[in-house]
Design a protein around this motif. Structure first.
Motif, PDB file in Angstrom:
ATOM      1  N   GLY A  25       0.814  -1.216   0.000  1.00  0.00           N
ATOM      2  CA  GLY A  25       0.000   0.000   0.000  1.00  0.00           C
ATOM      3  C   GLY A  25       0.847   1.265   0.000  1.00  0.00           C
ATOM      4  O   GLY A  25       0.498   2.263  -0.619  1.00  0.00           O
ATOM      5  N   GLY A  26       1.968   1.206   0.690  1.00  0.00           N
ATOM      6  CA  GLY A  26       2.849   2.370   0.788  1.00  0.00           C
ATOM      7  C   GLY A  26       3.488   2.761  -0.540  1.00  0.00           C
ATOM      8  O   GLY A  26       4.016   3.856  -0.695  1.00  0.00           O
ATOM      9  N   GLU A  27       3.435   1.864  -1.504  1.00  0.00           N
ATOM     10  CA  GLU A  27       4.045   2.126  -2.811  1.00  0.00           C
ATOM     11  C   GLU A  27       3.025   2.673  -3.804  1.00  0.00           C
ATOM     12  O   GLU A  27       3.306   2.762  -4.994  1.00  0.00           O
ATOM     13  N   LEU A  28       1.846   3.029  -3.296  1.00  0.00           N
ATOM     14  CA  LEU A  28       0.755   3.445  -4.181  1.00  0.00           C
ATOM     15  C   LEU A  28       1.184   4.484  -5.218  1.00  0.00           C
ATOM     16  O   LEU A  28       0.874   4.357  -6.408  1.00  0.00           O
ATOM     17  N   ILE A  29       1.914   5.510  -4.771  1.00  0.00           N
ATOM     18  CA  ILE A  29       2.260   6.583  -5.707  1.00  0.00           C
ATOM     19  C   ILE A  29       3.177   6.057  -6.813  1.00  0.00           C
ATOM     20  O   ILE A  29       2.997   6.376  -7.992  1.00  0.00           O
ATOM     21  N   ASN A  30       4.114   5.200  -6.448  1.00  0.00           N
ATOM     22  CA  ASN A  30       4.988   4.608  -7.464  1.00  0.00           C
ATOM     23  C   ASN A  30       4.199   3.743  -8.439  1.00  0.00           C
ATOM     24  O   ASN A  30       4.447   3.756  -9.645  1.00  0.00           O
ATOM     25  N   HIS A  60      -9.252   5.611  -1.111  1.00  0.00           N
ATOM     26  CA  HIS A  60      -7.881   6.033  -0.850  1.00  0.00           C
ATOM     27  C   HIS A  60      -7.134   6.264  -2.169  1.00  0.00           C
ATOM     28  O   HIS A  60      -6.475   7.280  -2.350  1.00  0.00           O
TER      29      HIS A  60
ATOM     30  N   TYR B 277       9.090   9.387  -5.665  1.00  0.00           N
ATOM     31  CA  TYR B 277       8.687  10.408  -6.619  1.00  0.00           C
ATOM     32  C   TYR B 277       7.505  11.228  -6.153  1.00  0.00           C
ATOM     33  O   TYR B 277       6.520  10.699  -5.658  1.00  0.00           O
ATOM     34  N   GLU B 295       4.841   8.024   2.047  1.00  0.00           N
ATOM     35  CA  GLU B 295       4.167   6.833   2.573  1.00  0.00           C
ATOM     36  C   GLU B 295       3.013   6.381   1.685  1.00  0.00           C
ATOM     37  O   GLU B 295       2.265   5.478   2.034  1.00  0.00           O
ATOM     38  N   GLY B 296       2.864   7.064   0.547  1.00  0.00           N
ATOM     39  CA  GLY B 296       1.834   6.661  -0.410  1.00  0.00           C
ATOM     40  C   GLY B 296       0.475   7.275  -0.141  1.00  0.00           C
ATOM     41  O   GLY B 296      -0.542   6.783  -0.600  1.00  0.00           O
TER      42      GLY B 296
END
Lengths: 158, 597
Positions: A25-30, A60, B277, B295-296
């Motif tokens: 979940g923490g990698e969502l932006i990537n 989210h 990013y 942390e996304g």
């Protein structure tokens, strides 16, 4: 729930992207960055799959997509036109250039032309302030653009 | 660099890159091959020299000659004139005045004028994609020195003593920040480099990362050693693809050389760096918002304390510094705290990089000692205002800063003086404006930015700024009243007082500073409905001078809204109710018969 109409092939590609970030979940932006660079935009159904894969709520994902200006839910045109509205470009007449693009393409910021060829957006400073005002068509940068150059720029892509 | 007789350094910074510097490289290469010179002359792609308005720029060493190389013909002329006939290609050389102003690189020029390069020391001098070049120029010496000779507390003491303050804008003492993080107890700590340069008109961080990525990596490792962190993260804007590529290359090279990874230099210190990013949100320059974004999550700021140095990324102590702050660290370690502290003013030490842009002759990057005056920057380094126009204002600090006027030109620049003058240091954007800029419109421009970038968490910022924008819109449309000006002022103070993070607390600054410094312009807008810079369209009128008009009908034919009437060969008339003030008629009129009032 969004009715998923994507092809199986595309679904697999999205799932692969999620997996390459360990479905965290923490990698969502990537994950969103990678997905957008593959598909060009992030429609609701794509977000739905990502939410499921990363085990976070769709709200989210939607919240993050709409928060950051880099992510878009509308497909860009074949030739996305971005006009820099950073301060340096603004004081050197960026707004007049934007008005001219709006007039020539008959669309406003955030829209894509009916034939799907051009879309118009504003961006905040590409850091090429020495060339202000700056316009980008795809990856190509046009510097010191004056309103009377707009027609020629568009014609290059017609 | 030993084996070649001469070197051509080609600027590969984003501006020159946009101007096709890579094509200049292939043009030069082709001609060198044609002339059989490729064994003698080496081409190196570097980063920003600071002459962004003249790109693509190349520098020939050891001759210290700068050229502009736009076309294959230029490349040919440079090679033939400079290398073969031994003269110089004068037509393509950059003007002396420009070089004196901007490239006062002590290594390249005998007499540095006004500028001192610390953070930018390697930009444009080295090949950013080659770690050996960095090491040859004293790179990673500071890291070695610290690991071998100093314990963490001693390192922190050096930074504290140097007086270095955060270059991201806030100006918090860097050493103190490190000390607080080092004293927080945790099993894992993080070093974060804030490379989310969202301030429109600022491009110093990008230039450092593109031109000298290793300096940031080295400094992050030094910071990690001092505070007891083994992990570093660079939060970088996705809009900076070139900086990302160069940073990735640099990290891979540092790992290969054992300068990142486990047991660095056999000193039992582990440290590695990853990239995160950004996705285009200005508020993410704020520490807590940046951490949430990493942390996304949505990049919304949270209340401080706890400060990130106590509880930051994933709840662990996190030290966040800006790119330029990091880039200054290795030099401080190498040359000593006393040396750094000897530059600058009493409370602001060292140098500051500014991105000089707007209506100024020499657009580009400069690094100047704190305490320099705006006059020196704008008129000596920047070469004055474009087209001989009159200086009106300079905007510092981006959307959080303010507009300074003629009256502030001789104020020495440092953190505290700028705040006292109603602006702030910010990250270092400096936009120069001339008599043609309407200050009410400029305030509106910044508010438009803030409205878009407000994360929406706090009501005063989310709604207050929108209202400020609307009031400014009313004024620029010529419908404002004196009450509107009072409202602007009151609302601005409420937003400043009641917002949680730096974005909200500073967002009314452009309004307050223009109200303070350009009060009479606001009054003119609301009382006489006049914009002295002819920028506010609603207050403009296009009027045909009946004496000059010959009745050629060109204007009427080109008017997009058919606002112009008149018989052929008779004077025409513009219907002010229909006119959209696009200016198409002025452009078409060959007889200068249309005036703007």
């Amino acid at each position: 729930m969004v009715n998923i109409k994507l092809s199986d092939d595309k679904i697999i590609r999205i799932k692969d992207i999620c997996k390459s970030f360990n479905n965290e979940g923490g990698e969502l932006i990537n994950v969103l960055h990678k997905t957008q660079s593959t598909f060009g935009y992030l429609p609701a159904e794509v977000q739905e799959i990502i939410a499921r894969e990363l085990n976070v709520s769709l709200a989210h994902v939607y919240g993050v997509v709409t928060f950051y200006s880099f992510f878009t839910m509308i497909p860009k045109g074949e030739f996305p036109i971005s006009i820099c509205m950073g301060t340096a470009c603004y004081v050197r007449g960026g707004e007049k250039v934007l008005d001219e693009f709006k007039r020539e393409l008959k669309i406003t910021v955030g829209q894509t032309s009916d034939d799907g060829r051009f879309s118009l957006s504003c961006l905040r400073c590409v850091g090429a302030c020495g060339l202000a005002p700056v316009v980008m068509v795809g990856e190509k940068v046009y510097g010191r653009v004056a309103p009377d150059m707009v027609k020629d720029i568009i014609n290059e892509y017609k | 660099m030993a084996k070649f007789k001469k070197h051509i350094l080609v600027c590969g910074g984003s501006t020159c890159h946009s101007l096709q510097s890579h094509i200049a490289i292939s043009n030069l290469k082709a001609i060198l091959v044609e002339k059989n010179l490729e064994q003698e002359i080496q081409i190196i792609e570097t980063a920003c020299f600071g002459f962004c308005s003249s790109g693509p720029v190349i520098l020939i060493l050891p001759d210290n000659t700068y050229y502009k190389c736009t076309s294959p013909a230029d490349a040919r002329m440079i090679v033939e004139e400079h290398f073969i006939s031994g003269k110089k290609a004068y037509d393509l050389m950059l003007a002396e005045s420009q070089i004196d102003g901007l490239a006062s690189n002590p290594k390249l020029l005998a007499s540095p004028k006004k500028q001192i390069r610390i953070a930018l020391r390697n930009c444009g001098n080295i090949d950013p994609e080659n770690i050996n070049d960095y090491i040859l120029n004293g790179g990673y010496l500071a890291l070695g020195k610290v690991l071998k000779e100093r314990d963490p507390q001693q390192t922190i003491d050096i930074i504290k003593k140097s007086g270095l303050r955060g270059r991201g804008g806030g100006g918090f003492p860097t050493g103190l920040k490190w000390e607080i993080t080092s004293k927080s107890q945790a099993d894992q700590k993080y070093v974060v480099c804030n490379a989310d340069e969202g301030d429109p008109g600022a491009f110093m961080d990008r230039s450092i990362l593109e031109g000298d990525p290793h300096s940031v990596i080295e400094a992050m490792a030094i910071c990690g050693y001092s505070i007891g962190a083994s992990k570093g993260l660079v939060y970088i804007r996705a809009e900076y693809p070139l900086a990302i590529t160069r940073l990735k290359i640099a990290i891979a090279q540092a790992r290969e050389y054992g300068l990142l990874g486990d047991n660095i230099l056999d000193k039992g210190f582990d440290f590695d760096i990853e990239l995160r990013y950004g996705a285009g949100a200005f508020v993410c320059g704020e520490e807590t918002a940046l951490i949430h974004s990493m942390e996304g999550m949505r990049g919304e700021p949270t209340f401080k304390p706890p400060f990130p140095s106590v509880s930051g990324y994933l709840g662990k102590p996190t030290n966040v510094n800006n790119v330029e702050t990091f880039a200054s660290i290795p030099v401080i370690i190498n040359k000593g705290a006393e040396w750094f502290a000897s530059i600058g003013t009493e409370k602001s030490k060292g140098t500051k990089v500014f991105a000089l842009a707007g209506k100024i002759n020499n657009v580009g990057l400069i690094e100047v000692p704190m305490g320099i005056t705006l006059r020196e920057i704008i008129f000596e380094i920047g070469g004055g205002i474009q087209n001989g126009k009159k200086f009106k204002a300079v905007q510092t600090g981006g959307p959080s800063g303010g507009c300074l006027t003629e009256a502030h030109l001789d104020t020495p620049i440092d953190y505290d003086n700028l705040i006292a003058a109603g602006s702030m240091m910010g990250s270092g954007g400096m936009i120069v404006m001339d008599e043609d800029d309407c200050m009410v419109s400029v305030a509106k421009f910044y508010l438009d930015f803030t409205v878009e970038e407000s994360c929406g968490k706090c009501t005063p910022c989310r709604i207050g700024n929108k209202r400020l924008y609307e009031i400014l819109e009313t004024i620029t449309q010529g419908k404002g009243t004196m009450q509107d000006i009072d409202k602007l002022k009151n609302l601005s103070y409420v937003i400043k007082d009641a917002s949680l993070c730096g974005l909200g607390q500073t967002s009314p600054n452009p309004v307050l500073s223009t109200l303070e410094n350009f009060w009479e312009e606001y009054i003119e807008h609301v009382t006489v409905k006049k914009c002295r810079s002819s920028q506010c369209k609603a207050m403009m009128q296009y009027i045909i001078d009946a004496e000059q008009c010959v009745g050629c009908t060109a204007c009427a034919r080109n008017c997009p809204v058919n606002a112009i009437t008149g018989e052929r060969k008779l004077a025409h008339l513009i219907n002010q109710d229909i006119c959209i003030k696009c200016g198409a008629c002025v452009e078409k009129c060959k007889f200068n018969a249309i005036n703007v009032k």
